[in-house]
Write a protein that holds these residues in place. Sequence first.
Motif, PDB file in Angstrom:
ATOM      1  N   ASP A  22       0.856  -1.187   0.000  1.00  7.09           N
ATOM      2  CA  ASP A  22       0.000   0.000   0.000  1.00  7.09           C
ATOM      3  C   ASP A  22       0.888   1.231   0.000  1.00  7.09           C
ATOM      4  O   ASP A  22       2.056   1.152   0.373  1.00  7.09           O
ATOM      5  N   LYS A  23       0.367   2.344  -0.424  1.00  7.14           N
ATOM      6  CA  LYS A  23       1.126   3.602  -0.383  1.00  7.14           C
ATOM      7  C   LYS A  23       0.165   4.765  -0.423  1.00  7.14           C
ATOM      8  O   LYS A  23      -0.949   4.662  -0.917  1.00  7.14           O
ATOM      9  N   GLY A  24       0.614   5.874   0.133  1.00  7.32           N
ATOM     10  CA  GLY A  24      -0.205   7.077   0.141  1.00  7.32           C
ATOM     11  C   GLY A  24       0.096   7.931   1.354  1.00  7.32           C
ATOM     12  O   GLY A  24       0.948   7.599   2.179  1.00  7.32           O
ATOM     13  N   ASP A  25      -0.633   9.003   1.471  1.00  8.30           N
ATOM     14  CA  ASP A  25      -0.446   9.990   2.532  1.00  8.30           C
ATOM     15  C   ASP A  25      -1.296   9.605   3.746  1.00  8.30           C
ATOM     16  O   ASP A  25      -2.264  10.295   4.092  1.00  8.30           O
ATOM     17  N   TYR A  26      -0.968   8.468   4.361  1.00 11.71           N
ATOM     18  CA  TYR A  26      -1.687   7.952   5.530  1.00 11.71           C
ATOM     19  C   TYR A  26      -0.797   6.947   6.246  1.00 11.71           C
ATOM     20  O   TYR A  26       0.260   6.579   5.750  1.00 11.71           O
ATOM     21  N   GLU A  27      -1.267   6.508   7.415  1.00 12.69           N
ATOM     22  CA  GLU A  27      -0.524   5.538   8.220  1.00 12.69           C
ATOM     23  C   GLU A  27      -1.327   4.246   8.353  1.00 12.69           C
ATOM     24  O   GLU A  27      -2.533   4.291   8.622  1.00 12.69           O
ATOM     25  N   VAL A  28      -0.658   3.111   8.199  1.00 11.38           N
ATOM     26  CA  VAL A  28      -1.231   1.841   8.615  1.00 11.38           C
ATOM     27  C   VAL A  28      -1.066   1.814  10.133  1.00 11.38           C
ATOM     28  O   VAL A  28       0.048   1.953  10.645  1.00 11.38           O
ATOM     29  N   LEU A  29      -2.159   1.660  10.855  1.00  9.94           N
ATOM     30  CA  LEU A  29      -2.129   1.739  12.316  1.00  9.94           C
ATOM     31  C   LEU A  29      -1.956   0.384  12.975  1.00  9.94           C
ATOM     32  O   LEU A  29      -1.157   0.240  13.900  1.00  9.94           O
ATOM     33  N   THR A  30      -2.716  -0.609  12.532  1.00  9.66           N
ATOM     34  CA  THR A  30      -2.607  -1.965  13.079  1.00  9.66           C
ATOM     35  C   THR A  30      -2.905  -2.976  11.979  1.00  9.66           C
ATOM     36  O   THR A  30      -3.672  -2.689  11.059  1.00  9.66           O
ATOM     37  N   VAL A  31      -2.310  -4.138  12.098  1.00 11.28           N
ATOM     38  CA  VAL A  31      -2.694  -5.271  11.256  1.00 11.28           C
ATOM     39  C   VAL A  31      -3.644  -6.107  12.094  1.00 11.28           C
ATOM     40  O   VAL A  31      -3.307  -6.537  13.199  1.00 11.28           O
ATOM     41  N   GLU A  32      -4.847  -6.301  11.575  1.00 13.64           N
ATOM     42  CA  GLU A  32      -5.883  -7.022  12.313  1.00 13.64           C
ATOM     43  C   GLU A  32      -5.886  -8.512  12.006  1.00 13.64           C
ATOM     44  O   GLU A  32      -6.171  -9.319  12.885  1.00 13.64           O
ATOM     45  N   ALA A  33      -5.598  -8.881  10.747  1.00 14.66           N
ATOM     46  CA  ALA A  33      -5.629 -10.288  10.358  1.00 14.66           C
ATOM     47  C   ALA A  33      -4.843 -10.480   9.068  1.00 14.66           C
ATOM     48  O   ALA A  33      -4.674  -9.548   8.282  1.00 14.66           O
ATOM     49  N   VAL A  34      -4.388 -11.712   8.883  1.00 13.26           N
ATOM     50  CA  VAL A  34      -3.683 -12.106   7.667  1.00 13.26           C
ATOM     51  C   VAL A  34      -4.229 -13.467   7.270  1.00 13.26           C
ATOM     52  O   VAL A  34      -4.333 -14.362   8.108  1.00 13.26           O
ATOM     53  N   ASP A  35      -4.619 -13.617   6.009  1.00 14.77           N
ATOM     54  CA  ASP A  35      -4.974 -14.950   5.518  1.00 14.77           C
ATOM     55  C   ASP A  35      -4.052 -15.285   4.356  1.00 14.77           C
ATOM     56  O   ASP A  35      -3.067 -14.577   4.116  1.00 14.77           O
ATOM     57  N   GLU A  36      -4.340 -16.340   3.624  1.00 12.16           N
ATOM     58  CA  GLU A  36      -3.429 -16.763   2.553  1.00 12.16           C
ATOM     59  C   GLU A  36      -3.411 -15.812   1.370  1.00 12.16           C
ATOM     60  O   GLU A  36      -2.495 -15.842   0.560  1.00 12.16           O
ATOM     61  N   ASP A  83     -11.365 -17.732  10.857  1.00 11.03           N
ATOM     62  CA  ASP A  83     -11.789 -18.123   9.518  1.00 11.03           C
ATOM     63  C   ASP A  83     -11.580 -17.034   8.476  1.00 11.03           C
ATOM     64  O   ASP A  83     -11.497 -17.311   7.296  1.00 11.03           O
ATOM     65  N   GLY A  84     -11.505 -15.758   8.880  1.00  6.80           N
ATOM     66  CA  GLY A  84     -11.273 -14.661   7.949  1.00  6.80           C
ATOM     67  C   GLY A  84     -12.441 -14.349   7.032  1.00  6.80           C
ATOM     68  O   GLY A  84     -12.358 -13.447   6.219  1.00  6.80           O
ATOM     69  N   LYS A  85     -13.536 -15.088   7.156  1.00  2.62           N
ATOM     70  CA  LYS A  85     -14.688 -14.845   6.297  1.00  2.62           C
ATOM     71  C   LYS A  85     -15.623 -13.794   6.884  1.00  2.62           C
ATOM     72  O   LYS A  85     -16.470 -13.262   6.192  1.00  2.62           O
ATOM     73  N   HIS A  86     -15.485 -13.525   8.170  1.00  2.00           N
ATOM     74  CA  HIS A  86     -16.305 -12.541   8.856  1.00  2.00           C
ATOM     75  C   HIS A  86     -15.433 -11.736   9.805  1.00  2.00           C
ATOM     76  O   HIS A  86     -14.347 -12.165  10.175  1.00  2.00           O
ATOM     77  N   TRP A  87     -15.942 -10.578  10.185  1.00  2.00           N
ATOM     78  CA  TRP A  87     -15.240  -9.777  11.187  1.00  2.00           C
ATOM     79  C   TRP A  87     -16.243  -8.936  11.959  1.00  2.00           C
ATOM     80  O   TRP A  87     -17.339  -8.660  11.494  1.00  2.00           O
ATOM     81  N   LEU A  88     -15.855  -8.575  13.160  1.00  2.00           N
ATOM     82  CA  LEU A  88     -16.686  -7.782  14.038  1.00  2.00           C
ATOM     83  C   LEU A  88     -16.179  -6.351  14.020  1.00  2.00           C
ATOM     84  O   LEU A  88     -14.999  -6.097  14.242  1.00  2.00           O
ATOM     85  N   SER A 143     -21.153  -4.434  14.637  1.00  4.37           N
ATOM     86  CA  SER A 143     -21.739  -5.049  13.447  1.00  4.37           C
ATOM     87  C   SER A 143     -20.935  -6.270  13.079  1.00  4.37           C
ATOM     88  O   SER A 143     -19.692  -6.250  13.152  1.00  4.37           O
ATOM     89  N   LEU A 144     -21.614  -7.328  12.656  1.00  2.00           N
ATOM     90  CA  LEU A 144     -20.943  -8.500  12.121  1.00  2.00           C
ATOM     91  C   LEU A 144     -20.886  -8.312  10.611  1.00  2.00           C
ATOM     92  O   LEU A 144     -21.918  -8.135   9.959  1.00  2.00           O
ATOM     93  N   CYS A 145     -19.678  -8.315  10.058  1.00  2.00           N
ATOM     94  CA  CYS A 145     -19.476  -8.005   8.640  1.00  2.00           C
ATOM     95  C   CYS A 145     -18.898  -9.193   7.900  1.00  2.00           C
ATOM     96  O   CYS A 145     -18.163 -10.013   8.477  1.00  2.00           O
ATOM     97  N   GLY A 146     -19.182  -9.281   6.600  1.00  2.00           N
ATOM     98  CA  GLY A 146     -18.572 -10.282   5.746  1.00  2.00           C
ATOM     99  C   GLY A 146     -17.152  -9.841   5.372  1.00  2.00           C
ATOM    100  O   GLY A 146     -16.760  -8.693   5.566  1.00  2.00           O
ATOM    101  N   GLY A 147     -16.371 -10.747   4.852  1.00  2.00           N
ATOM    102  CA  GLY A 147     -14.992 -10.467   4.476  1.00  2.00           C
ATOM    103  C   GLY A 147     -14.827  -9.338   3.488  1.00  2.00           C
ATOM    104  O   GLY A 147     -13.789  -8.694   3.418  1.00  2.00           O
ATOM    105  N   ASP A 148     -15.890  -9.048   2.704  1.00  2.00           N
ATOM    106  CA  ASP A 148     -15.831  -7.965   1.728  1.00  2.00           C
ATOM    107  C   ASP A 148     -16.286  -6.629   2.301  1.00  2.00           C
ATOM    108  O   ASP A 148     -16.319  -5.632   1.607  1.00  2.00           O
ATOM    109  N   GLY A 149     -16.656  -6.615   3.591  1.00  2.00           N
ATOM    110  CA  GLY A 149     -17.087  -5.375   4.241  1.00  2.00           C
ATOM    111  C   GLY A 149     -18.582  -5.232   4.377  1.00  2.00           C
ATOM    112  O   GLY A 149     -19.061  -4.395   5.126  1.00  2.00           O
ATOM    113  N   GLY A 150     -19.364  -6.015   3.653  1.00  2.00           N
ATOM    114  CA  GLY A 150     -20.823  -5.923   3.733  1.00  2.00           C
ATOM    115  C   GLY A 150     -21.374  -6.457   5.029  1.00  2.00           C
ATOM    116  O   GLY A 150     -20.729  -7.159   5.773  1.00  2.00           O
TER     117      GLY A 150
END
Length: 171
Positions: A88-102, A146-151, A164-171
């Motif tokens: 990633d790149k741009g005029d911002y900061e990555v603050l935390t890494v929440e999860a990593v999948d394959e 599982d990485g398919k959902h997130w809170l 909110s319980l969200c799907g992996g795509d943000g929905g």
Amino acid sequence: VLWAEVLNRAQDTMDLYFIDAKSGRSRKVLNESSPGNWVNVNDVFRVLKSGDRFLWASWRDGHTHLYLYSFDKQSPLNADAKLERQLDKGDYEVLTVEAVDENAVYFTSNQDDPRRRGVFSVRFEGGEVHKLSQSDGWHTASFPDDGKHWLDRYSNATTPPKWSLCGGDGG
């Protein structure tokens, strides 16, 4: 194989070492330095499930961003880690890494506004950063294994905290 991050006393150089647990032999595989400044220490280092790549965060371009490195998983002490790409790149900061999948890394960032915190993802094979959080404000994410959902815990100046319980795509 074990790993260790070693920060010098001046805090302007950090080295990543791979260590053979049986023999005790070690090798420096990555050096991060910032002469005249300090290295922004974080806990982002993650070896991917493939076992031959890892995630690293650096402030080398003036902002904290994510980098993908590869190494020889059969003989990790025989060569330096190799930078594959900046994720990633741009005029911002990555603050935390929440999860990593394959396939991707999920992280929080102040990409839209330094007063806000959103949830984003980016694929390891390249491509654009994808915004997962839907509303402007402050988001805190929790990803199960599982990485398919997130809170998503969300609030802003006019909205009390809500979950909110969200799907992996943000929905």
